[in-house]
Design a protein around this motif. Structure first.
Motif: not given
Length: 137
Positions: A36, A39, A58, A85, A89, A91-93, A102
């Motif tokens: 990944g 960011y 990023r 990330d 995807n 975004k911060l899940d 994450e």
């Protein structure tokens, strides 16, 4: 002003802006995997913290510890937030109650209670080149 004069003016203008800028180096530690992206968001105002960064970018996560250069920042007060990330995807899940799934971190390794830490806990003065170590949690 002819073309050559304009070019010399522009080079001098950009050189002088760059000459007064500082370099911030982020040493990000405790990255869970080389998958990944990391960011990074840079803030320079308390009222915009976690809302509108002055700079954001990023980088590919390539190791469990990374050095990320942030060049050309003007002297001032800044705060950094970042997250890994891992699934890519964008975004911060988060899970139940908005808890991050994450890893993430802030400048000064600041920690918040039930959310992001306050700007003043994360902020630091950038007067000269600085290396900031951030441990992901």
């Amino acid at each position: 002003m002819n073309y050559e004069s304009k070019m010399i003016f522009l080079v001098c203008m950009f050189s002088s802006v760059y000459a007064f800028s500082q370099n911030l180096t982020l040493e990000v530690k405790d990255i869970e995997s080389a998958k990944g992206y990391i960011y990074v968001a840079v803030y320079n105002k308390q009222e915009l913290f976690m809302k509108q960064p002055v700079a954001a970018f990023r980088v590919a996560a390539k190791d469990t510890a990374m050095v990320i250069p942030c060049k050309g920042l003007q002297p001032g007060v800044y705060a950094i937030s970042l997250f890994h990330d891992e699934n890519g995807n964008g975004k911060l899940d988060t899970g139940a109650f908005g808890r991050p799934l994450e890893k993430f971190g802030f400048s000064n390794d600041a920690e918040g209670v039930m959310g992001a830490p306050a700007y003043d806990k994360c902020s630091f003065a950038l007067k000269e080149d600085v290396t900031m170590i951030i441990h992901l949690k």
